[in-house]
Design a protein around this motif. Structure first.
Motif, PDB file in Angstrom:
ATOM      1  N   UNK A  14       0.819  -1.211   0.000  1.00 46.19           N
ATOM      2  CA  UNK A  14       0.000   0.000   0.000  1.00 46.19           C
ATOM      3  C   UNK A  14       0.855   1.265   0.000  1.00 46.19           C
ATOM      4  N   UNK A  15       2.096   1.172   0.474  1.00 49.56           N
ATOM      5  CA  UNK A  15       2.984   2.345   0.447  1.00 49.56           C
ATOM      6  C   UNK A  15       3.317   2.698  -1.004  1.00 49.56           C
ATOM      7  N   UNK A  16       3.494   1.685  -1.839  1.00 48.25           N
ATOM      8  CA  UNK A  16       3.681   1.905  -3.277  1.00 48.25           C
ATOM      9  C   UNK A  16       2.438   2.518  -3.900  1.00 48.25           C
ATOM     10  N   UNK A  17       1.289   2.047  -3.440  1.00 48.82           N
ATOM     11  CA  UNK A  17       0.019   2.532  -3.979  1.00 48.82           C
ATOM     12  C   UNK A  17      -0.116   4.046  -3.777  1.00 48.82           C
ATOM     13  N   UNK A  18       0.300   4.520  -2.594  1.00 49.14           N
ATOM     14  CA  UNK A  18       0.235   5.964  -2.309  1.00 49.14           C
ATOM     15  C   UNK A  18       1.101   6.737  -3.300  1.00 49.14           C
ATOM     16  N   UNK A  19       2.306   6.210  -3.604  1.00 49.42           N
ATOM     17  CA  UNK A  19       3.181   6.869  -4.587  1.00 49.42           C
ATOM     18  C   UNK A  19       2.501   6.941  -5.954  1.00 49.42           C
TER      19      UNK A  19
END
Length: 432
Positions: A14-19
């Motif tokens: 999900x941290x990638x998703x935010x990017x």
């Protein structure tokens, strides 16, 4: 190929998703039409946001890149760009191995893509995102990087040192998202509990969550990826006193035997771990704990594994995931230990551990029959509305199934339900 259309594909966490969501907003602000994770990509440009965490994730990222390379060779794509953790870690190698990609970016310089497209970064949209989640919930990333040096983990190699976002900036983002209809926040970071140490010289997670909880319109706050050593105990009070802070904690414990905790460089002992769990349950009654455990780390003996199984049986985690150790180059374990446990044995241990947890999960689910819960409705599938309680994070935790009836339920709204049945993971409920 649709001109002026860009397909974004996100792999990993999900941290990638935010990017990806931030990039999408920037591209839209520059006049592009943007789609996300399109199974039928039609844009003239594609951007793949990769994961580089463990072997399987790296393989998935490589396969996705190659798939899009083929589309480009077939004339279905004009430009292909790659960003994220995999290219942060293997930038030079990837340039040589996959020359069909027009440019590789790392995890932190993706805004250079805008310049390469002849566009400019729009600073006035810095905290804005194009949400790819249902509009009632969002992931909220409060920091980047990790200062922990666990033996097996490549994340610090990829992301670098821990960098907290200023608290005011985070709170501004929360207010903005609330104004757009977001009610539920999954607070994420590589390591939550370290938040603020670099900026404010002390752990500031409890204060951040308390200030978030005071913002009108914030209905649920859920915390992901905490670390057990030096846990900020003030958070217990915040969870108790604020009904919109979910009684839920995602805390990766990895193992329980002192032998393994030391080899893994976790800076916590078996006794401290048991004490922390006891404190959680005493200080925040009804809390649901999610954890992640690892089997097959170099040096794990049968006795260590038996201790781990006993830990799972005794603690009875509400949510638990586990994975088998895979050697990651550059980590302490890769350089100092031999990966001597056979793959088959790792898999056997993993299966055994998850079988124990499945039984526990089934018992805990069935114990909820007859109980009432506040449920958020996420979507409708067939004849069921699918919802979650405060104890369930999207995509990783159990769901509540409510059969379609006389009343039309609204997506993104809360309802009171009573559970009448359960299976190993999901609950079946009716409206009260």
């Amino acid at each position: 190929m649709r001109k002026n259309t860009i397909d974004i594909v996100t792999l990993g966490c999900s941290k990638n998703l935010v990017d990806s969501e931030k990039l999408m907003k920037q591209l839209e602000a520059n006049g592009y039409k943007v789609t996300h994770d399109s199974e039928n990509p039609q844009g003239e440009i594609a951007v793949i946001n990769t994961c580089g965490f463990i072997g399987d994730a790296k393989e998935e990222s490589i396969n996705m890149i190659l798939e899009f390379c083929q589309a480009k060779e077939e004339g279905k794509l004009r430009k292909l760009y790659v960003m994220g953790c995999l290219s942060e870690r293997y930038l030079q190698e990837l340039k040589v191995e996959i020359p069909q990609v027009d440019k590789f970016y790392g995890k932190f310089n993706w805004n250079e893509l805008l310049a390469d497209l002849g566009k400019t970064y729009q600073a006035d949209h810095a905290i804005e995102r194009h949400l790819t989640t249902p509009k009632h919930y969002a992931y909220l990333k409060i920091s980047e990087g990790c200062d922990r040096k666990c033996s097996y983990c490549a994340i610090p190699i990829i992301t670098g040192k821990h960098i907290s976002r200023p608290m005011e900036e985070i709170l501004d983002e929360v207010r903005l998202l609330v104004s757009e209809g977001v009610k539920e926040f999954q607070v994420i970071a590589q390591e939550l509990t370290y938040y603020g140490v670099d900026l404010y010289k002390k752990q500031m997670l409890p204060e951040l969550i308390e200030q978030m909880a005071a913002i009108p319109g914030v209905e649920w706050i859920r915390l992901h990826y905490a670390y057990p050593a030096h846990f900020p105990k003030e958070l217990f009070r915040v969870m108790r006193e604020h009904p919109n802070v979910c009684r839920y904690m995602d805390i990766a414990l990895q193992h329980i035997s002192d032998n393994m905790l030391q080899k893994m460089r976790r800076h916590v002992t078996k006794e401290e771990t048991y004490q922390l769990i006891e404190e959680f349950r005493r200080e925040v009654p009804g809390i649901h704990l999610r954890t992640t455990l690892m089997v097959g780390h170099p040096g794990e003996t049968e006795a260590d594994f038996e201790e781990l199984k006993e830990f799972v049986r005794k603690v009875r985690f509400d949510r638990m995931g586990a994975f088998a150790y895979s050697e990651e180059e550059g980590t302490y374990a890769a350089e100092h230990y031999e990966d001597e446990i056979p793959h088959e044995l790792k898999q056997q241990r993993l299966d055994e551990l998850m079988a124990i947890q499945q039984e526990i999960s089934a018992e805990l689910s069935h114990a909820k029959i007859g109980q009432e819960f506040k449920v958020m409705i996420d979507r409708k599938e067939g004849e069921y509305y699918i919802g979650r309680t405060e104890f369930d994070s999207p995509e990783v935790d159990p769901e509540v199934l409510i059969k379609e009836g006389e009343k039309h339920l609204r997506i993104g709204h809360f309802y009171q339900v009573r559970v009448y049945d359960a299976d190993d993971f999901d609950l079946y409920a009716s409206l009260i």
